[in-house]
Design an enzyme around this catalytic site. Structure first.
Site, PDB file in Angstrom:
ATOM      1  N   GLU A 170       0.819  -1.218   0.000  1.00  0.00           N
ATOM      2  CA  GLU A 170       0.000   0.000   0.000  1.00  0.00           C
ATOM      3  C   GLU A 170       0.857   1.274   0.000  1.00  0.00           C
ATOM      4  O   GLU A 170       0.520   2.271   0.643  1.00  0.00           O
ATOM      5  CB  GLU A 170      -0.959  -0.007   1.203  1.00  0.00           C
ATOM      6  CG  GLU A 170      -1.930  -1.172   1.183  1.00  0.00           C
ATOM      7  CD  GLU A 170      -2.923  -1.142   2.331  1.00  0.00           C
ATOM      8  OE1 GLU A 170      -2.649  -0.436   3.327  1.00  0.00           O
ATOM      9  OE2 GLU A 170      -3.960  -1.802   2.241  1.00  0.00           O
ATOM     10  N   GLU A 241      -6.730  -8.005  -0.547  1.00  0.00           N
ATOM     11  CA  GLU A 241      -7.353  -7.855   0.773  1.00  0.00           C
ATOM     12  C   GLU A 241      -8.831  -7.508   0.628  1.00  0.00           C
ATOM     13  O   GLU A 241      -9.177  -6.353   0.390  1.00  0.00           O
ATOM     14  CB  GLU A 241      -6.662  -6.765   1.612  1.00  0.00           C
ATOM     15  CG  GLU A 241      -5.269  -7.109   2.078  1.00  0.00           C
ATOM     16  CD  GLU A 241      -4.721  -6.090   3.076  1.00  0.00           C
ATOM     17  OE1 GLU A 241      -5.508  -5.266   3.581  1.00  0.00           O
ATOM     18  OE2 GLU A 241      -3.501  -6.127   3.336  1.00  0.00           O
TER      19      GLU A 241
END
Length: 793
Positions: A170, A241
């Site tokens: 991320e 995710e």
């Protein structure tokens, strides 16, 4: 027989020689075969090796193909809960693939984002940027992990289970903060990872410009709607995710994400040509010790399909299993069919995959989150609930709808096995309050806490002294803090505490104090409830007070230094008898308890305590903070997991450090179990997906599946049977999620009798939604429902 033997030999040789893992714009390709893969995140240090086989088996039974895990740099050692090789080999032994998220920055609500604290002391280092010191250590650790995997032949290219790896995590969320040093770092990280030649693809999640050949992946709740797709037509759509709930912090309520919403987003992602969905978390587990990041609970993602203790949480587990089964009925057209999309209404769409001959799969989507929709497709009419996807494996019959939960609901109960309420069995040790004269570390400048403690303790004492000569004894002590908790003592007496929160990092303590003439001592205990998830070097936690004064400092508490929580350390301490009426802050408590009989998970009920940490037989089961209440007025976490592998049959040592005013006589040793199962279906629900598979074995694919009808299916855990039917109604019962229910206007009077006959004394039972099963139709012409609630004992 010879041909069978040759086929088996060929398969074994192929595995030994390795699987070729590549990808194209449709999916990952394993040994030349395109794959639609469902994955579940399970973190090896958040459970115990003894739990791994059961967790992995339940994940496989839930229809998963892959187990995904982070690699924890600051915890990595080859033993105990940290043995990643053992974990991956257990996954391999059960026939599943592995996705390895090396990071090495992992976030994951883990202390310092997984980075080791000593990195802060590397000269000239800037984390996660085009910075040579950081890149060197990142390269060194990543190379170490890759070499470890290669030495054990764990990459698929070597015959192992690892088919996918991740570098960074991320990063695009923070990249702009690094200015011109961000983009070169991304390119370097990708090139470094690919250069390690693992023979499997690499991904970067939430990095839309991931350099070729690294795949950019999506993270979040709604990737079915928000993911714009791969940054190259030659890369597959991957979701690393899909959050099954969300992490919880002290003072916060649990984040409840429904099975329906998880399934809706996953089905939509697949309908839009997604090929890999990972559930974060599939089993959250426990943040043992001091591993949780700031303010994060010891319990992690307890609302996942497998709860903190490894128990199956329904309906999430079962509803997702049905989703996986339905999608796998569609594999041939999904992977090789011609793809088309078209509107069925203003907010309704069809995603269709047509293969050779009569192979066809359709996903009918209602994007309206408020209203049902009636749509027409291929000369048939379909009713779609709000925000749902219906899956038609033959483009005709609905096998599954994401909003219709036919799976049972379960209730987890905690049962007290032992109440530790005998004062005679408790002992205590009161932590001394250091003053300036008793500290050896002197400084005339303020030290940032993490630099001082090096993560050896949550605690740092700041002390100073000053002279006061006046008749006026009333003063105000004011302390501004960026720590998490502060306890203040003046001349050895407690005068007050204050704390921040996950959303309010700055706090102040302001208390009236009485001074004495002469030398006054101020002792401030600064406490961290977890290291921050660090994005760069500038995460600071400090106190500001009397900067001009000479200060004394002490890292940690005396009990920590004495290892008071271990058998040996405890035996060297002069414990005192428990004083029920003489509670003091910063007190250690000790007792013993026996392991509960049976195999149910064990937990400590710490609802009577305040804040601190607990150890069982020398192993920390984590921080507790019961006194930090939610807006609803209840603790964020009351029960604390004690893995069975931590326990001896008799005489288990329990030690607690209580920072506030706790009441250890209120602690109990409890067991966790599934005690209730409840199911509800209506006539509009599809039958269980497995019935489709069974019918396909004996009938033409496109014939109507006679005998397929909705069923209430109840299943108690192993070693338990259905002992009582609390409620049963065939007719129009109300109550959609088994939380509250009742009889409707239509009810078959013999519902309970028939259900009891089918279920009492059995571990599992199945009751069809069929009028003749209940002796007739109690209200002809009205759509029926069946709701059953039962006790497992």
């Amino acid at each position: 027989m010879d041909m069978v033997w040759l086929c088996c030999l060929f398969a074994l040789l192929s595995m030994a020689q390795g699987r070729n893992v590549t990808y194209d714009g449709r999916s990952l390709i394993v040994n030349g075969e395109h794959k639609i893969l469902f994955s579940g995140e399970i973190h090896y240090p958040r459970s115990t090796p003894q739990m791994w086989p059961s967790l992995i088996a339940k994940a496989k039974a839930g229809g998963l193909d892959v187990i995904q895990t982070l690699v924890f740099w600051n915890l990595h050692e080859p033993h105990g809960r940290r043995d990643i090789v053992r974990f991956i080999k257990e996954v391999q032994a059960q026939g599943l693939y592995v996705s390895l998220r090396i990071g090495p920055f992992i976030q994951g609500e883990w202390a310092y984002g997984g980075l080791p604290i000593w990195l802060r002391d590397v000269p000239d280092i800037v984390f996660r940027s085009d910075n040579e010191p950081f890149k060197y250590h990142m390269w060194r650790f990543t190379t170490k992990i890759v070499k470890m995997m290669k030495s054990e032949k764990l990459f698929a290219s070597q015959g192992g289970p690892i088919i996918l790896s991740q570098i960074e995590n991320e990063y695009q969320l923070v990249e702009a903060a690094f200015g011109e040093k961000g983009p070169p770092y991304v390119k370097w990280a990708a090139a470094m990872a690919v250069g390690l030649q693992t023979g499997v693809p690499w991904v970067m999640c939430k990095q839309s410009d991931a350099p070729d050949p690294v795949i950019n992946a999506c993270n979040g709740r709604r990737c079915g709607q928000t993911f714009v797709g791969p940054n190259s037509p030659n890369k597959p759509a991957i979701w690393t995710e899909n959050w099954t709930s969300f992490y919880q912090v002290y003072g916060g309520e649990p984040d409840m994400r429904s099975a329906e919403d998880i399934a809706y987003q996953a089905a939509l992602f697949i309908a839009k040509k997604g090929s890999y969905v990972n559930y974060y978390m599939y089993h959250g587990g426990t943040n043992f010790g001091r591993t949780a990041s700031k303010y994060v609970l010891t319990s992690y993602y307890d609302q996942a399909p497998l709860d903190e203790y490894g128990l199956i949480r329904q309906p999430k587990w079962g509803h997702l299993k049905e989703l996986h089964a339905a999608i796998k009925l569609c594999l041939k057209p999904l992977l090789s069919g011609v793809y088309s999309t078209f509107h069925l209404g203003q907010l309704q769409e069809a995603y269709v995959f047509k293969g050779n001959s009569e192979e066809c799969a359709a996903f009918l989507v209602n994007n309206d989150n408020e209203r049902n929709a009636t749509v027409h497709y291929e000369n048939s009419t379909y009713e779609l609930p709000p925000e749902s996807v219906s899956i038609l494996p033959d483009c005709k019959i609905v096998a599954f709808n994401t909003a219709k939960v036919g799976t049972e609901y379960t209730t987890r109960s905690m049962k007290a096995d032992q109440n530790l309420d005998s004062p005679d069995k408790w002992e205590e040790y009161k932590e001394s309050i250091p003053n300036f004269d008793k500290t050896s570390w002197r400084a005339n400048t303020l030290l940032e806490q993490m630099s001082a403690t090096k993560d050896k303790s949550d605690y740092l004492w700041y002390t100073f002294r000053f002279q006061h000569e006046s008749l006026d004894t009333g003063f105000v002590l004011k302390v501004n803090s960026l720590a998490h908790v502060l306890h203040a003592f003046v001349n050895g007496k407690f005068i007050g505490s204050a704390h921040g929160s996950h959303s309010n990092l700055f706090f102040a303590l302001e208390k009236n104090v009485s001074l004495i003439n002469g030398t006054n001592h101020v002792s401030l205990l600064s406490v961290m409830a977890g290291l921050p998830v660090c994005f760069n070097l500038n995460s600071l936690i400090f106190l500001r007070y009397f900067d001009a004064l000479m200060q004394g400092k002490q890292v940690g508490l005396s009990g920590e230094k004495l290892n008071i929580y271990t058998e040996q350390g405890s035996s060297n301490i002069q414990w005192r008898r428990f004083g029920n009426s003489n509670h003091q802050r910063l007190t250690w408590y000790k007792t013993q308890f026996d392991a509960p009989k049976g195999n149910d998970p064990v937990a400590l009920n710490l609802g009577s305590m305040g804040k601190g940490e607990a150890w069982v037989n020398g192993q920390s089961i984590g921080r507790y903070w019961v006194s930090f209440l939610t807006p609803e007025g209840s603790p964020s976490q009351t029960w604390y997991n004690v893995p069975r592998s931590f326990l001896n049959p008799k005489g288990n040592l329990l030690v607690l450090l209580e920072e506030e005013i706790g009441h250890p006589l209120g602690i109990s040793v409890d067991t966790a179990s599934i005690t209730r199962v409840c199911g509800r279906v209506t006539s509009s629900y599809p039958p269980p997906v497995i019935s489709w598979v069974g019918q396909n074995q004996t009938r033409s694919k496109h014939k109507k599946k006679h005998g397929r009808r909705p069923k209430v299916q109840l299943r108690c855990p192993q070693r338990r049977k259905i002992s009582k039917i609390l409620f049963a109604s065939f007719g129009t019962p109300f109550g959609g999620d088994c939380e509250s229910y009742g009889f409707g206007r239509c009810h078959s009077s013999n519902s309970r009798t028939i259900v009891e006959k089918a279920c009492i004394g059995r571990r599992t039972c199945s009751i069809p939604l069929l009028s003749k099963y209940f002796g007739g139709d109690p209200c002809p012409g009205i759509p029926k429902a069946l709701l059953v609630d039962a006790i497992c004992a």
